[in-house]
Design a protein around this motif. Sequence first.
Motif, PDB file in Angstrom:
ATOM      1  N   LEU A 200      67.332  41.601  12.387  1.00  0.00           N
ATOM      2  CA  LEU A 200      66.408  40.949  11.465  1.00  0.00           C
ATOM      3  C   LEU A 200      65.096  41.713  11.481  1.00  0.00           C
ATOM      4  O   LEU A 200      64.400  41.738  12.508  1.00  0.00           O
ATOM      5  CB  LEU A 200      66.180  39.485  11.845  1.00  0.00           C
ATOM      6  CG  LEU A 200      67.350  38.526  11.608  1.00  0.00           C
ATOM      7  CD1 LEU A 200      67.014  37.135  12.119  1.00  0.00           C
ATOM      8  CD2 LEU A 200      67.730  38.475  10.136  1.00  0.00           C
ATOM      9  N   ALA A 201      64.783  42.354  10.354  1.00  0.00           N
ATOM     10  CA  ALA A 201      63.541  43.129  10.234  1.00  0.00           C
ATOM     11  C   ALA A 201      63.424  44.152  11.357  1.00  0.00           C
ATOM     12  O   ALA A 201      62.354  44.322  11.950  1.00  0.00           O
ATOM     13  CB  ALA A 201      62.336  42.200  10.192  1.00  0.00           C
ATOM     14  N   LEU A 226      67.940  31.462  22.403  1.00  0.00           N
ATOM     15  CA  LEU A 226      68.249  32.159  23.657  1.00  0.00           C
ATOM     16  C   LEU A 226      66.976  32.793  24.200  1.00  0.00           C
ATOM     17  O   LEU A 226      66.177  33.358  23.436  1.00  0.00           O
ATOM     18  CB  LEU A 226      69.311  33.249  23.412  1.00  0.00           C
ATOM     19  CG  LEU A 226      70.664  32.749  22.880  1.00  0.00           C
ATOM     20  CD1 LEU A 226      71.552  33.932  22.515  1.00  0.00           C
ATOM     21  CD2 LEU A 226      71.353  31.883  23.906  1.00  0.00           C
ATOM     22  N   GLU A 227      66.811  32.741  25.492  1.00  0.00           N
ATOM     23  CA  GLU A 227      65.566  33.235  26.103  1.00  0.00           C
ATOM     24  C   GLU A 227      65.326  34.711  25.810  1.00  0.00           C
ATOM     25  O   GLU A 227      64.173  35.135  25.686  1.00  0.00           O
ATOM     26  CB  GLU A 227      65.605  33.009  27.608  1.00  0.00           C
ATOM     27  CG  GLU A 227      65.401  31.556  28.002  1.00  0.00           C
ATOM     28  CD  GLU A 227      65.272  31.397  29.505  1.00  0.00           C
ATOM     29  OE1 GLU A 227      65.119  32.419  30.203  1.00  0.00           O
ATOM     30  OE2 GLU A 227      65.314  30.249  29.970  1.00  0.00           O
ATOM     31  N   ARG A 228      66.394  35.495  25.690  1.00  0.00           N
ATOM     32  CA  ARG A 228      66.184  36.928  25.491  1.00  0.00           C
ATOM     33  C   ARG A 228      65.746  37.260  24.063  1.00  0.00           C
ATOM     34  O   ARG A 228      65.356  38.396  23.780  1.00  0.00           O
ATOM     35  CB  ARG A 228      67.451  37.710  25.840  1.00  0.00           C
ATOM     36  CG  ARG A 228      68.702  37.328  25.075  1.00  0.00           C
ATOM     37  CD  ARG A 228      69.860  38.196  25.581  1.00  0.00           C
ATOM     38  NE  ARG A 228      71.142  37.875  25.004  1.00  0.00           N
ATOM     39  CZ  ARG A 228      71.990  36.973  25.488  1.00  0.00           C
ATOM     40  NH1 ARG A 228      71.659  36.293  26.580  1.00  0.00           N
ATOM     41  NH2 ARG A 228      73.163  36.763  24.908  1.00  0.00           N
ATOM     42  N   ASN A 229      65.846  36.287  23.143  1.00  0.00           N
ATOM     43  CA  ASN A 229      65.376  36.527  21.781  1.00  0.00           C
ATOM     44  C   ASN A 229      63.866  36.398  21.695  1.00  0.00           C
ATOM     45  O   ASN A 229      63.228  35.697  22.487  1.00  0.00           O
ATOM     46  CB  ASN A 229      66.020  35.516  20.809  1.00  0.00           C
ATOM     47  CG  ASN A 229      67.459  35.876  20.483  1.00  0.00           C
ATOM     48  OD1 ASN A 229      67.868  37.027  20.562  1.00  0.00           O
ATOM     49  ND2 ASN A 229      68.242  34.870  20.100  1.00  0.00           N
ATOM     50  N   HIS A 230      63.299  37.079  20.712  1.00  0.00           N
ATOM     51  CA  HIS A 230      61.872  36.955  20.428  1.00  0.00           C
ATOM     52  C   HIS A 230      61.564  35.493  20.094  1.00  0.00           C
ATOM     53  O   HIS A 230      62.386  34.806  19.465  1.00  0.00           O
ATOM     54  CB  HIS A 230      61.527  37.860  19.242  1.00  0.00           C
ATOM     55  CG  HIS A 230      60.065  37.957  18.952  1.00  0.00           C
ATOM     56  ND1 HIS A 230      59.374  36.991  18.251  1.00  0.00           N
ATOM     57  CD2 HIS A 230      59.152  38.926  19.269  1.00  0.00           C
ATOM     58  CE1 HIS A 230      58.105  37.341  18.141  1.00  0.00           C
ATOM     59  NE2 HIS A 230      57.937  38.511  18.758  1.00  0.00           N
ATOM     60  N   PRO A 231      60.409  34.961  20.491  1.00  0.00           N
ATOM     61  CA  PRO A 231      60.102  33.548  20.210  1.00  0.00           C
ATOM     62  C   PRO A 231      60.276  33.165  18.739  1.00  0.00           C
ATOM     63  O   PRO A 231      60.755  32.063  18.439  1.00  0.00           O
ATOM     64  CB  PRO A 231      58.646  33.422  20.659  1.00  0.00           C
ATOM     65  CG  PRO A 231      58.496  34.450  21.739  1.00  0.00           C
ATOM     66  CD  PRO A 231      59.361  35.599  21.328  1.00  0.00           C
ATOM     67  N   ALA A 232      59.898  34.058  17.831  1.00  0.00           N
ATOM     68  CA  ALA A 232      60.047  33.735  16.405  1.00  0.00           C
ATOM     69  C   ALA A 232      61.518  33.613  16.018  1.00  0.00           C
ATOM     70  O   ALA A 232      61.881  32.803  15.149  1.00  0.00           O
ATOM     71  CB  ALA A 232      59.373  34.815  15.552  1.00  0.00           C
ATOM     72  N   MET A 247      61.725  32.247   6.435  1.00  0.00           N
ATOM     73  CA  MET A 247      62.626  31.542   7.338  1.00  0.00           C
ATOM     74  C   MET A 247      63.980  31.314   6.670  1.00  0.00           C
ATOM     75  O   MET A 247      65.030  31.427   7.302  1.00  0.00           O
ATOM     76  CB  MET A 247      62.012  30.205   7.753  1.00  0.00           C
ATOM     77  CG  MET A 247      62.926  29.356   8.641  1.00  0.00           C
ATOM     78  SD  MET A 247      63.392  30.200  10.182  1.00  0.00           S
ATOM     79  CE  MET A 247      61.879  29.990  11.138  1.00  0.00           C
ATOM     80  N   ARG A 248      63.963  31.017   5.370  1.00  0.00           N
ATOM     81  CA  ARG A 248      65.216  30.766   4.665  1.00  0.00           C
ATOM     82  C   ARG A 248      66.109  32.016   4.644  1.00  0.00           C
ATOM     83  O   ARG A 248      67.304  31.924   4.903  1.00  0.00           O
ATOM     84  CB  ARG A 248      64.918  30.295   3.237  1.00  0.00           C
ATOM     85  CG  ARG A 248      66.168  30.024   2.386  1.00  0.00           C
ATOM     86  CD  ARG A 248      67.027  28.903   2.946  1.00  0.00           C
ATOM     87  NE  ARG A 248      66.387  27.616   2.847  1.00  0.00           N
ATOM     88  CZ  ARG A 248      66.497  26.800   1.791  1.00  0.00           C
ATOM     89  NH1 ARG A 248      67.230  27.137   0.769  1.00  0.00           N
ATOM     90  NH2 ARG A 248      65.882  25.651   1.782  1.00  0.00           N
ATOM     91  N   ILE A 249      65.553  33.183   4.368  1.00  0.00           N
ATOM     92  CA  ILE A 249      66.393  34.379   4.315  1.00  0.00           C
ATOM     93  C   ILE A 249      66.916  34.720   5.707  1.00  0.00           C
ATOM     94  O   ILE A 249      68.051  35.179   5.863  1.00  0.00           O
ATOM     95  CB  ILE A 249      65.639  35.578   3.685  1.00  0.00           C
ATOM     96  CG1 ILE A 249      66.668  36.673   3.292  1.00  0.00           C
ATOM     97  CG2 ILE A 249      64.591  36.162   4.622  1.00  0.00           C
ATOM     98  CD1 ILE A 249      66.060  37.807   2.493  1.00  0.00           C
TER      99      ILE A 249
END
Length: 848
Positions: A200-201, A226-232, A247-249
């Motif tokens: 994503l981006a 998941l903790e390893r993902n970026h907070p966003a 957010m929708r896309i």
Amino acid sequence: MNLSQTLHRFTVVPSLPRELSGLQRIAYNLWWTWDPDAIGLFKRLDPELWRVARHNPLEVLGSLQQATLESLMADEGFMSYLAQVEERLDDYLTARTWYERYGNPGASIAYFSMEFGLHESLPVYSGGLGILAGDHLKSASDLGLPLVGVGLLYRQGYFRQSLNLEGWQQEVYPENDFYTLPLHLERDETGAPVTVEIQLAGRPVDLQIWRVTVGRGTLYLLDTNLERNHPADREITTRLYGGDQEMRIRQEILLGIGGIRALRALGIEPNVCHMNEGHAAFLALERIRILMEEERLSFHEAMEAVKGGNIFTTHTPVQAGIDLFPAELIERYLGQYYRALGLTREDFMALGRQSRLGNDGFCMAVLAMKLSGHSNGVSELHGEVSRRMWADVWPDLPEEQLPLTSITNGVHQKSWLSDDMTGLLIRYLGVRWLDEQSQELHWRKVSRIPDAELWRTHRRGTARLVDYARRTLKGQLTQLEASPKEIAQAGEVLDPEILTIGFARRFATYKRGTLLLMDKERLASILNHPERPVQIVFAGKAHPADHQGKELIRQIVQLSHQERFRPRIVFLEDYDISVARHLVQGVDVWLNTPLRPQEASGTSGMKVAFNGGLNLSILDGWWCEGYRGNNGWAIGRGEVYEDLAYQNEVESRAIYDLLEKEIVPLFYNRGPDGVPRGWTACMKNSMQSLCPVFSTDRMVQEYTRRCYLPAFEHWEKLNRDGLRLAVELARWKERLHAKWGQLSIDTIEAEIEREVMVGERLPIKVRITPGEIPLSEIAVEVYFGVLDSRGTIMGGEIVPLEPHKERAGHFVGELECRFCGRHGFMLRVMPRHPELGTVYDPGLVLWG
């Protein structure tokens, strides 16, 4: 200090003695949600806890004390009941199904939806789209289809609604505790969670997969928390329909691309994918990418192999409801992806562009239609509206010839029928209708039910609704710290013996939730008639950003506070499946007032019909097909007005007239035994005409016959022999596009200067110059029919012309003139493939 780095996590699950382990097994299969005995089993554990836990059996099981468990094991009656329900589940899972009898050709179907409304205890839905998806899965299970569902697992789901004393909607987003929901985290052979990655981006995002068992079927829900993902990125699966376009896309990339990858990680490779709305359309691109990578195909070769195995259902009759993403958002999130497909930015944007000439954004519905072999609306009228709305996608075809049909929605009967009505139907219809719900023969037996029994059965549903409404309203007011007087008055609202109207749905402005309130004086005289009173129960949510919808709710609540309306109008907050169940099982009349033709289908009125209620509705969506004149009431005759204020005035008066002159008198015209036989006759007409037609049993069978099996057969044909035919088809189309401009229609001969007699066959002769295209690769057809006042062919038919046996390039045929009046015809030339027959492809049609 980052406490999350030192936090040690563990999970606590219900611990049941071996003798009671069947409870947990049943609770983890949502089959229990449509089996009355299974529901009764869980309710018997602790009725009050069952209510507080919002009918979540796992939460109830996790709250039971050891003493309660021991008491249950010592209760011979309960243990026998448990064994009986387990046996019913086993019988259900092993029974021979409709699909097995129909034939099992090897299809593997995946059904993608942004939301699934299976039960109130699994709150990952908002409204009609999700309820339909849930009912689709349930009927697919009943019928034995090899179908899995794919969606997103929202941490907060859709909002919980509360109303303040002034009637303004407040939104609350409680966290879902996944470990008290009927979910299993998918794990690999080492016990580690199965995860897949998407981009994503330019940033990798991992997702994990949760499994929900739905009868014989499975629903997989994706989760990025998941903790390893970026907070966003962890927030992507926080809320349903929350956030902005960005957010929708992100959610739709997760659903479509992530969904396909998740299935493959689990060893599931569907050959048919059904997109329930355009949210999941990116799945078509992912299927293409996989084939390109694994089989070394070009984009167009892989597209031909994939397209026939995709099905798209649109639910939106207005352009404003369609996801349309700006080019810069597409570039940010899919630029790298489409370049890997070998496409330029213009090539990719064209896949989601409605018009060849337009410079509009990227439309998900258009992408879905262009990459699907089958597309449909959800009622006959919606099919017509959709063809008109999307005509620019297929500019070479007349409107009625567009490849966009309709399959009318239905509802899962067993999920919505009251226990009382189910028992009554079994007594007089037998039990076969439970497995053969769309057989009209069974429903004709409704005429055998004594009027008094049908009437009393439905009145029990009304009594339950009134009791539920009183308890709910008292709870609402207590929560708001209302005065003791107001709370006491809430315990006296409504009356189980008087005519009860229900109106519950999403509070969008086009649904006109306040149409009934336009003339308050007239409404008050109807509701407070001394001998024939009427009451109305409202429910519904407005989207958090829809301030006009919130204002409609506020107006209704404010009106219900007025002394003259207080006992007769109630608004129940937090509309969900549980509230809906009480309403559809208890109302006498279901009111539906959308602006025609903005209701794609609607399904609430169908649920009411199964429970003996009657519909009072604008002729829109499904009611255009359901209304028979003796099974409910139509508001107007399907008119469409340009002046909205005038339309509201006319149609509100029509509702008052129907209530005063037809509905209320029919309800209160009682015999000596207190039974309104005219009303029960209408109830029986409604059930006999609507129940066998408007069920998901019929709907899913129709999808199977018209979409799933043809899609599988087409996919199989194109993918066999190392995808030979798919590759040939793509190259054949490419060659035709290069040479199509050489094709010309030279002459058309038909004796149309004279008057043609009805029944006569009009000969027609055509000469074609094909250029370098072999004559065997073109089909010559006549589009023929009656003309309207504007000179447009209405409901035209296609008449194929045959090659002349002796003269190359000449085609002949006859037009059968079966009707009087002005007629017209047009000639068209289309490609004909030696193995697939006539093939439509944009740009490969010549009209003359």
